[in-house]
Design an enzyme around this catalytic site. Structure first.
Site, PDB file in Angstrom:
ATOM      1  N   HIS A 257     -26.572 -35.551  72.091  1.00  0.00           N
ATOM      2  CA  HIS A 257     -27.427 -36.712  72.505  1.00  0.00           C
ATOM      3  C   HIS A 257     -27.148 -37.870  72.871  1.00  0.00           C
ATOM      4  CE1 HIS A 257     -27.603 -37.461  68.140  1.00  0.00           C
ATOM      5  NE2 HIS A 257     -28.099 -38.547  68.497  1.00  0.00           N
ATOM      6  N   ASN A 258     -27.447 -38.450  73.935  1.00  0.00           N
ATOM      7  CA  ASN A 258     -27.118 -39.674  74.592  1.00  0.00           C
ATOM      8  C   ASN A 258     -25.537 -39.572  75.264  1.00  0.00           C
ATOM      9  OD1 ASN A 258     -29.412 -40.731  73.422  1.00  0.00           O
ATOM     10  ND2 ASN A 258     -28.192 -41.318  71.538  1.00  0.00           N
TER      11      ASN A 258
END
Lengths: 369, 369, 369
Positions: free
Chosen positions: C259-260
């Site tokens: 994520h990210n």
């Protein structure tokens, strides 16, 4: 569904300063925030982003002056990272599984579906499966025969649950997760090269070429409550008993859990980790990304491993391990530093050898004199 | 379907002592066994479990006294691990794919489906696919166009077979396996940084930024007979010829097999291993879990690798390899031991340098005198 | 669809010698080629294969005499590897997704499907999804709500696209790819053992057992144009903002992107690599197979890593890295060589210690005299 800032404050137990009636529909990074967003500015380095964004309200670091930052309101919490859990839960629009059972779903007449279950298009529910109250099953999932799925469980699209697997309440499985594949267990009629190598640490012995015969997996998989299983992660059935994963344990994407493994409660198993067959892992264990645990190994409670650790032997409770083969993290960091100096050491060592040889030769010469 | 103990004895070629008419419906760990279970007590350490469980019959280690263990009957075999294959095969209730073709299956009119084929709900069979006699295809599988699937093959739920892939008899694929994805093969108009680095072992040269252009995979994948493919494992098509996996080879979960790879017969490839493009692997090779084989590498017959081995260069037949870069297992174990002593060596080396410097200084001083 | 050799020559910008009217229907390895095949004989070592095969035409290495090789025609190109891209594109029969929308597809009434879209059997398209012109969606795919899929995109069978994911033009995703699973992000009410270990590099502190609370992923995933995603690869949603992958980047099978993460343009990320949460990767970066990038790490533009590299700290632009922890490739090769000599060094060191001890003792003895 917008929330008033005061509602968010109350849900989080946060301290509210300024206007509580601002309506919040999303969370945003400070620089990307608009008037409907709660800016996540939990450390002073976000101040600059706030000035560029258009937020009216923010979650701020303790001590920040919301008025000086151009805001109309702010929330303060003692542990901002923990507040993220509450804020994101409130504002999550969810996976979009519509209520009710889509008409395209194929449900065996002998399956039992509780109340308030949502099932997306083209899912398949097998004979004798029991789906708990409030469970949500995404499109194209397969629930094989005699599976038990707990209350409030959430299976995202394309999850595969094998026959007789039992899954606790509120379990979440990400797309493509496979829970209950057959274990990888094969045997040869006579002792195989692998068995010989393992017994002798390297000697393949006089073993002959043989074909592998399958040991079937009669066990299933049992997941406790509140377990999470990542995307395309695979969990194998046990041979005789079930493979078990304790309540509260969270498993990331592309993780392999072998047959007969037992993983305790409240563990965190990060991406691409592998837990080989019959490994036993205690409670609250954290396996860093890409950690590998060999088969039949035992890890005590509260063990933590760094990323890429290769655990080849048992680890007592509470140890922090790193490297391959796994050693205590502080030792491994020393080993890594030493490795980096190894080429230079090799050169210095050769020089030292020369010097000593000269000293020896000189000593002998002086004695000869 | 219960079996009489005498039937199991006969199927395994086991020696039966005591009552052969006991009905067995399952296998169980000794402590969990009830009256309908055959307790798996193949070593003396299971004696205690037997006393806690309720088994009437057990598979026992040679020399065990079944009467003294409170049993009514026992089986004895020369190689208990091999007997597990037979017992678990007999007692496996299977994946629950109902006979016949579910009405929800989408079959292209030009596909050929042999007799006795079972296909679960919502599977898709493409144009020109040929499905052999007795094959079982789980729910939500996709068999693309012109695929050949051999007699008695078993595809669990959600398996994806790409166009023109040929699969032998009795092959088993676990859920989510992908057989016949496109190879990962890209090229730049001019020499790329990667090509330069590989040629020079580290120098990226004067290469420019370029975009990657796809080399399509015109080949497919060919699996021999009795191959097994694990859950979410991926096997890529070849570029010009087929990627090939020989008969009898078993592949575990989350394994990657790159384009053009050739894997021999009766190999065992454990979880999360990776075989890069154009690698050639002989017969009866065993790759331990998480082993990586670099592209264009050749492994001879009967090679065995330990868990996590990184094979960066060719390996002659019969070698047992370990570590990264792979070396002979006994050497690697020495290297690992030495690594652990490395920080201490660094300190001792520094001390030795000081001592030698003093000796040299003293020698020079004595000569000056 | 056969091509005349002259058409292929023109498409590739190749120099044609001999008969241009030969009809080509496939590419083949030289030894396997028949009269309808273009033999791929791009280096002198293929000459022998050509003599065994039945090709009338070949792609030859510069300087080869096609008449002497028994051919009727030949193509010559300055960079044969690049020519492979053009030849294989021409001759690829494709994945067999029929034109039009199969009647079994489940499309939400609020989805927008552009012209010339092909959708295979039993795919599911969610509410508010927007499918671009000419996109092809394989059987059993799931496109969740509010997904944007660009023009000419190609999703192979069983791809899962999570809600609100945005995908650029001409993106290709292999079977089983999961784009937009939830991020693996959990937090404890009080500081956890992991946080303590990371802060102190090994000390777990006085942390207590706690349960993990989920941080929901409010962000989605954004893929640029011409991105490729491998089979069973998983890409997680961002927490607040989107996880991003730049145009032209190609990702192989079984890769995890956390994520990210932000990955730049024209990167190549090879099989089983892992990019942990919030990592930032520049443009034109090449990650060799099984490379791991730790969370929150930054890799500059044009970084290249060898297979199995473990990147634990930031890497400046243009570096070629190798090993775990990652160091410059030439240094790592020195380290690997030194490691192999380590057991011998240990023995030699012990001997040198003994020699020096004797020298010291002798020196003291001579002074005592």
């Amino acid at each position: 569904m917008p929330f008033r800032l005061s509602e968010i404050a109350q849900a989080l137990g946060a301290r509210l300063e300024g206007r509580g009636d601002i309506e919040i529909v999303r969370a945003a990074e400070p620089a990307d925030a608009d008037a409907g967003a709660l800016a996540m500015a939990m450390a002073p380095e976000y101040a600059e982003g706030l000035s560029r964004g258009g937020a009216r309200a923010a979650l701020l670091w303790e001590g920040a002056d919301w008025r000086a930052l151009g805001l109309e309101a702010a929330l303060y919490v003692p542990r901002p990272r923990f507040a993220m859990a509450g804020i994101t839960r409130l504002l999550d629009p969810g996976p979009g599984i519509a209520p009710g059972i889509h008409p395209s779903v194929v449900i065996d007449p002998e399956a039992e579906i509780a109340a308030d279950v949502a099932i997306g298009p083209l899912a398949v529910i097998g004979r004798g499966a029991r789906i708990g109250t409030g469970a949500r099953i995404g499109p194209l999932c397969h629930i094989a025969e005699a599976v038990e799925l707990g209350e409030g469980a959430l299976l995202h699209a394309g999850v595969r649950i094998g026959a007789r697997v039992r899954i606790g309440a509120r379990v979440i499985a990400q797309p493509g997760a496979v829970i209950g594949a057959d274990g990888f267990s094969f045997v040869t009629p006579e002792v195989s090269a692998v068995e010989s190598v393992r017994a002798t640490l390297g000697d393949r012995g006089e073993t002959q070429g043989q074909s592998w015969v399958r040991i079937h997996s009669l066990g299933a998989v049992r997941l406790g409550d509140d377990v999470e299983i990542g995307a395309n992660t695979t969990i194998d059935r046990g041979t005789i008993r079930d493979t078990e994963i304790g309540s509260g344990t969270k498993i990331d994407n592309l993780v392999q859990v072998g047959h007969n493994a037992r993983i305790g409660r409240d563990c965190l198993i990060c991406g691409q980790a592998g837990v080989a067959g019959s490994a036993q892992i205690g409670d609250r264990v954290v396996l860093g990304g890409r950690t590998a645990v060999s088969d039949h190994i035992t890890l005590g409670d509260d063990v933590v491993t760094g990323g890429g650790t290769g655990v080849l032997s048992d680890v007592p409770a509470g140890r922090v391990m790193f490297g391959t083969p796994a050693t205590r993290m502080e030792t491994q960091i020393e080993i890594y530093k030493a490795q980096r100096r190894l080429p230079r050491l090799m050169a210095q060592f050769a020089e030292l050898q020369r010097t000593v040889r000269e000293l020896v030769a000189r000593g002998e010469a002086s004695r000869d004199r």
